[in-house]
Design a protein around this motif. Structure first.
Motif, PDB file in Angstrom:
ATOM      1  N   ALA A   1      70.439  91.153  16.381  1.00  0.00           N
ATOM      2  CA  ALA A   1      70.973  92.484  16.669  1.00  0.00           C
ATOM      3  C   ALA A   1      72.393  92.699  16.161  1.00  0.00           C
ATOM      4  CB  ALA A   1      70.916  92.753  18.178  1.00  0.00           C
ATOM      5  N   THR A   2      73.117  91.609  15.876  1.00  0.00           N
ATOM      6  CA  THR A   2      74.504  91.760  15.422  1.00  0.00           C
ATOM      7  C   THR A   2      74.622  91.787  13.903  1.00  0.00           C
ATOM      8  OG1 THR A   2      74.761  89.359  15.545  1.00  0.00           O
ATOM      9  CG2 THR A   2      75.481  90.626  17.462  1.00  0.00           C
ATOM     10  N   GLY A   3      73.497  91.651  13.205  1.00  0.00           N
ATOM     11  CA  GLY A   3      73.528  91.612  11.745  1.00  0.00           C
ATOM     12  C   GLY A   3      73.473  92.991  11.124  1.00  0.00           C
ATOM     13  N   SER A   4      73.426  93.002   9.799  1.00  0.00           N
ATOM     14  CA  SER A   4      73.409  94.251   9.051  1.00  0.00           C
ATOM     15  C   SER A   4      72.176  95.098   9.409  1.00  0.00           C
ATOM     16  CB  SER A   4      73.444  93.910   7.549  1.00  0.00           C
ATOM     17  OG  SER A   4      73.049  94.986   6.775  1.00  0.00           O
ATOM     18  N   ILE A   5      70.997  94.492   9.375  1.00  0.00           N
ATOM     19  CA  ILE A   5      69.772  95.217   9.735  1.00  0.00           C
ATOM     20  C   ILE A   5      69.767  95.534  11.227  1.00  0.00           C
ATOM     21  CG2 ILE A   5      67.254  94.986   9.988  1.00  0.00           C
ATOM     22  CD1 ILE A   5      67.984  95.418   7.115  1.00  0.00           C
TER      23      ILE A   5
ATOM     24  N   MET B   1      74.835  94.417   2.655  1.00  0.00           N
ATOM     25  CA  MET B   1      73.918  93.567   3.426  1.00  0.00           C
ATOM     26  C   MET B   1      74.648  92.319   3.906  1.00  0.00           C
ATOM     27  SD  MET B   1      70.771  93.691   0.655  1.00  0.00           S
ATOM     28  CE  MET B   1      71.709  92.934  -0.678  1.00  0.00           C
ATOM     29  N   GLY B   2      73.974  91.490   4.700  1.00  0.00           N
ATOM     30  CA  GLY B   2      74.543  90.219   5.138  1.00  0.00           C
ATOM     31  C   GLY B   2      74.794  89.294   3.952  1.00  0.00           C
ATOM     32  N   PRO B   3      75.658  88.253   4.162  1.00  0.00           N
ATOM     33  CA  PRO B   3      76.078  87.409   3.028  1.00  0.00           C
ATOM     34  C   PRO B   3      74.943  86.635   2.350  1.00  0.00           C
ATOM     35  CG  PRO B   3      76.903  86.556   5.137  1.00  0.00           C
ATOM     36  CD  PRO B   3      76.336  87.903   5.416  1.00  0.00           C
TER      37      PRO B   3
ATOM     38  N   SER C   1      71.102  87.379  19.350  1.00  0.00           N
ATOM     39  CA  SER C   1      71.997  87.113  18.219  1.00  0.00           C
ATOM     40  C   SER C   1      72.050  85.611  18.013  1.00  0.00           C
ATOM     41  CB  SER C   1      73.391  87.656  18.491  1.00  0.00           C
ATOM     42  OG  SER C   1      74.063  86.793  19.392  1.00  0.00           O
ATOM     43  N   GLY C   2      72.620  85.197  16.884  1.00  0.00           N
ATOM     44  CA  GLY C   2      72.739  83.769  16.610  1.00  0.00           C
ATOM     45  C   GLY C   2      73.859  83.124  17.394  1.00  0.00           C
ATOM     46  N   THR C   3      75.072  83.714  17.321  1.00  0.00           N
ATOM     47  CA  THR C   3      76.237  83.119  17.985  1.00  0.00           C
ATOM     48  C   THR C   3      77.124  84.141  18.709  1.00  0.00           C
ATOM     49  OG1 THR C   3      77.394  83.253  15.866  1.00  0.00           O
ATOM     50  CG2 THR C   3      76.471  81.118  16.441  1.00  0.00           C
TER      51      THR C   3
ATOM     52  N   LYS D   1      62.206  88.082   5.802  1.00  0.00           N
ATOM     53  CA  LYS D   1      61.194  87.703   4.804  1.00  0.00           C
ATOM     54  C   LYS D   1      61.030  86.202   4.677  1.00  0.00           C
ATOM     55  CE  LYS D   1      64.212  89.707   1.995  1.00  0.00           C
ATOM     56  NZ  LYS D   1      64.592  90.604   0.923  1.00  0.00           N
ATOM     57  N   GLU D   2      62.153  85.446   4.920  1.00  0.00           N
ATOM     58  CA  GLU D   2      62.097  83.992   4.751  1.00  0.00           C
ATOM     59  C   GLU D   2      60.999  83.381   5.632  1.00  0.00           C
ATOM     60  OE1 GLU D   2      64.875  85.707   5.540  1.00  0.00           O
ATOM     61  OE2 GLU D   2      66.614  85.033   4.372  1.00  0.00           O
ATOM     62  N   SER D   3      60.814  83.931   6.844  1.00  0.00           N
ATOM     63  CA  SER D   3      59.819  83.340   7.748  1.00  0.00           C
ATOM     64  C   SER D   3      58.397  83.543   7.225  1.00  0.00           C
ATOM     65  CB  SER D   3      59.960  83.907   9.164  1.00  0.00           C
ATOM     66  OG  SER D   3      59.771  85.303   9.181  1.00  0.00           O
TER      67      SER D   3
HETATM   68  P1  NAD Z   1      73.054  89.193   8.756  1.00  0.00           P
HETATM   69  O1  NAD Z   1      73.634  87.899   8.347  1.00  0.00           O
HETATM   70  O2  NAD Z   1      73.877  90.406   8.666  1.00  0.00           O
HETATM   71  O3  NAD Z   1      72.522  89.093  10.270  1.00  0.00           O
HETATM   72  C1  NAD Z   1      71.724  88.020  10.696  1.00  0.00           C
HETATM   73  C2  NAD Z   1      71.445  88.106  12.182  1.00  0.00           C
HETATM   74  O4  NAD Z   1      70.681  86.940  12.553  1.00  0.00           O
HETATM   75  C3  NAD Z   1      72.694  88.104  13.071  1.00  0.00           C
HETATM   76  O5  NAD Z   1      72.448  88.883  14.209  1.00  0.00           O
HETATM   77  C4  NAD Z   1      72.819  86.636  13.471  1.00  0.00           C
HETATM   78  O6  NAD Z   1      73.512  86.471  14.708  1.00  0.00           O
HETATM   79  C5  NAD Z   1      71.376  86.233  13.600  1.00  0.00           C
HETATM   80  N1  NAD Z   1      71.158  84.797  13.364  1.00  0.00           N
HETATM   81  C6  NAD Z   1      71.688  84.054  12.361  1.00  0.00           C
HETATM   82  N2  NAD Z   1      71.279  82.772  12.470  1.00  0.00           N
HETATM   83  C7  NAD Z   1      70.482  82.715  13.559  1.00  0.00           C
HETATM   84  C8  NAD Z   1      69.772  81.673  14.194  1.00  0.00           C
HETATM   85  N3  NAD Z   1      69.815  80.395  13.743  1.00  0.00           N
HETATM   86  N4  NAD Z   1      69.020  81.969  15.290  1.00  0.00           N
HETATM   87  C9  NAD Z   1      68.984  83.223  15.752  1.00  0.00           C
HETATM   88  N5  NAD Z   1      69.637  84.254  15.211  1.00  0.00           N
HETATM   89  C10 NAD Z   1      70.381  84.003  14.113  1.00  0.00           C
HETATM   90  O7  NAD Z   1      71.703  89.349   7.902  1.00  0.00           O
HETATM   91  P2  NAD Z   1      70.981  90.695   7.428  1.00  0.00           P
HETATM   92  O8  NAD Z   1      71.535  91.123   6.127  1.00  0.00           O
HETATM   93  O9  NAD Z   1      70.917  91.671   8.561  1.00  0.00           O
HETATM   94  O10 NAD Z   1      69.520  90.143   7.114  1.00  0.00           O
HETATM   95  C11 NAD Z   1      68.590  89.829   8.136  1.00  0.00           C
HETATM   96  C12 NAD Z   1      67.219  89.607   7.500  1.00  0.00           C
HETATM   97  O11 NAD Z   1      66.798  90.833   6.911  1.00  0.00           O
HETATM   98  C13 NAD Z   1      67.234  88.586   6.361  1.00  0.00           C
HETATM   99  O12 NAD Z   1      66.033  87.878   6.381  1.00  0.00           O
HETATM  100  C14 NAD Z   1      67.305  89.428   5.114  1.00  0.00           C
HETATM  101  O13 NAD Z   1      66.702  88.814   3.990  1.00  0.00           O
HETATM  102  C15 NAD Z   1      66.502  90.663   5.538  1.00  0.00           C
HETATM  103  N6  NAD Z   1      66.839  91.873   4.795  1.00  0.00           N
HETATM  104  C16 NAD Z   1      68.089  92.407   4.917  1.00  0.00           C
HETATM  105  C17 NAD Z   1      68.421  93.570   4.222  1.00  0.00           C
HETATM  106  C18 NAD Z   1      69.777  94.200   4.391  1.00  0.00           C
HETATM  107  O14 NAD Z   1      69.983  95.308   3.891  1.00  0.00           O
HETATM  108  N7  NAD Z   1      70.717  93.589   5.069  1.00  0.00           N
HETATM  109  C19 NAD Z   1      67.462  94.164   3.383  1.00  0.00           C
HETATM  110  C20 NAD Z   1      66.200  93.596   3.283  1.00  0.00           C
HETATM  111  C21 NAD Z   1      65.894  92.450   4.007  1.00  0.00           C
END
Ligand code: NAD
Ligand code: MG
Length: 351
Positions: free
Chosen positions: A11-15, A173-175, A36-38, A94-96
């Protein structure tokens, strides 16, 4: 009015953050749990969790939709849980799906629920395919911006820094995924993702570079027609589509401006400069846990690049090396998959 109960993982990430905004603005969507992760997220939702195995959170949430927006293989338990239990899975992670592959499809078969991609290209494909009969479809075409290093020669990439790789031309997007977009590993993962989502063989999944990211995907039909899905590069559209499926709620995304001139350019990806696209495809064709190993090696190498421990070109070299050394035998269950992921990680020279 029927309200959908939503869980947002990551929930704290970009998506995740964009999803929370959409849920907040839509009275028919209710956030029932978040993880969230951390980062601490107390009070964000009735049920929250930081780190650890989210299975129990999912059991308690009684959700209608699980949005998996965790980054990397860490999201695999949530993906398999939702598929196994027939709870609609809105999948950004998608990785999963790439790593679990056949295990995920078997779980989906048993669970009988929906798997709705949040990845923009795959969301577009789902919409283009609709209820079309598979024999009409000749191939799927994934578009990609080409990333910040499009058009460069290999020698010019030797010394690029994490900051340069993190400057994506069209998406914010996320790093991890931003680096994947710069190496084209992201497009490679997306070829594998498309294979598992739509069941087409790899020779019928094409990739084309399209720098402005306006066309999200195309579908070639057997009569020669090509359907395209257009829109501004804005993840709120595919996130909203998956959360409100099949209702298609309105979003704050601006309408596409056609009057001020829209040029759509396409070119072939350069596989010599960006070998990870080819390596992903090869891993897919070999099957078994090769896709899992591709993903694991890439995750470790990307983190090492972001930490300044290896160079940009070393990411692809590390993945290629790991794929030559793993045996790739299929995983029969989650434990074997976790083991295959771990073995591949250990083989990355930087680990
Ligand atoms: P991000 O790094 O911004 O956010 C990741 C989230 O996952 C955070 O809330 C973090 O706390 C959590 N997290 C990280 N490690 C964790 C762990 N070990 N256990 C539990 N939670 C954990 O990433 P994002 O850019 O939001 O991307 C998330 C997923 O969506 C990725 O698989 C990415 O490929 C996919 N995706 C993202 C976009 C985009 O626009 N950002 C587009 C298409 C697909
Ligand atoms: Mg994508």
């Amino acid at each position: 009015m029927s309200v959908k109960r939503i869980v947002v993982l990551g929930a704290t990430g970009s998506i995740g953050r964009q999803a929370l905004e959409l849920i907040d603005a839509n009275a028919e969507l209710e956030l029932v749990a978040a993880s969230s992760g951390t980062t601490p997220i107390d009070g964000l939702a009735p049920l929250t969790q930081v780190g650890g195995d989210v299975t129990e959170l999912l059991e308690r949430a009684r959700a209608d939709v699980v949005l998996n927006a965790i980054v990397g293989f860490a999201g695999v338990r949530a993906t398999l849980w939702a598929l196994e239990h027939g709870v609609t899975l809105a999948l950004a992670n998608k990785e999963s799906l790439v790593a679990a592959g056949d295990l995920a499809l078997a779980a989906k078969e048993r669970g009988g629920g929906l798997l709705l991609p949040v990845d923009s290209e795959h969301s577009a494909m789902l919409q283009l395919l609709a209820d079309r009969s598979p024999d009409q479809v000749r191939s799927l075409v994934l578009t990609g911006s080409g990333g910040p290093f499009r058009g460069r020669r290999r020698e010019e990439l030797e010394d690029v820094t994490p900051d340069e790789a993190l400057a994506h031309p069209t998406w914010s997007m996320g790093p991890k995924i931003t680096v994947d977009s710069a190496t084209l590993a992201n497009k490679g993962l997306e070829v594998l993702e498309a294979h598992f989502l739509f069941g087409l063989p790899y020779d019928r999944i094409e990739v084309v570079v399209h720098p402005t990211s306006i066309v999200h995907a195309l579908v070639r039909l057997r009569d020669g027609a090509v359907l395209a899905h257009l829109g501004y590069p804005d993840m709120r559209m595919p996130i909203s589509y998956a959360l409100t499926y099949p209702a298609r709620a309105a979003t704050p995304v601006p309408q596409l401006d056609l009057a001020s001139g829209l040029t759509l350019e396409f070119e072939a990806p350069n596989l010599d400069v960006f070998p990870l696209l080819m390596l992903a495809r090869e891993a897919g064709e070999r099957g078994g846990t090769y896709p899992c190993a591709f993903n694991a090696a890439n995750e470790v190498a990307v983190q090492a690049f972001l930490d300044g421990r290896i160079g940009f070109l070393d990411i692809a070299a590390a993945v290629e090396d790991v794929l030559e050394r793993v045996d790739g035998s299929p995983a029969r269950d989650l434990q074997e998959l976790i083991e295959a992921d771990r073995r591949a990680r250990e083989l990355v020279p930087v680990a």
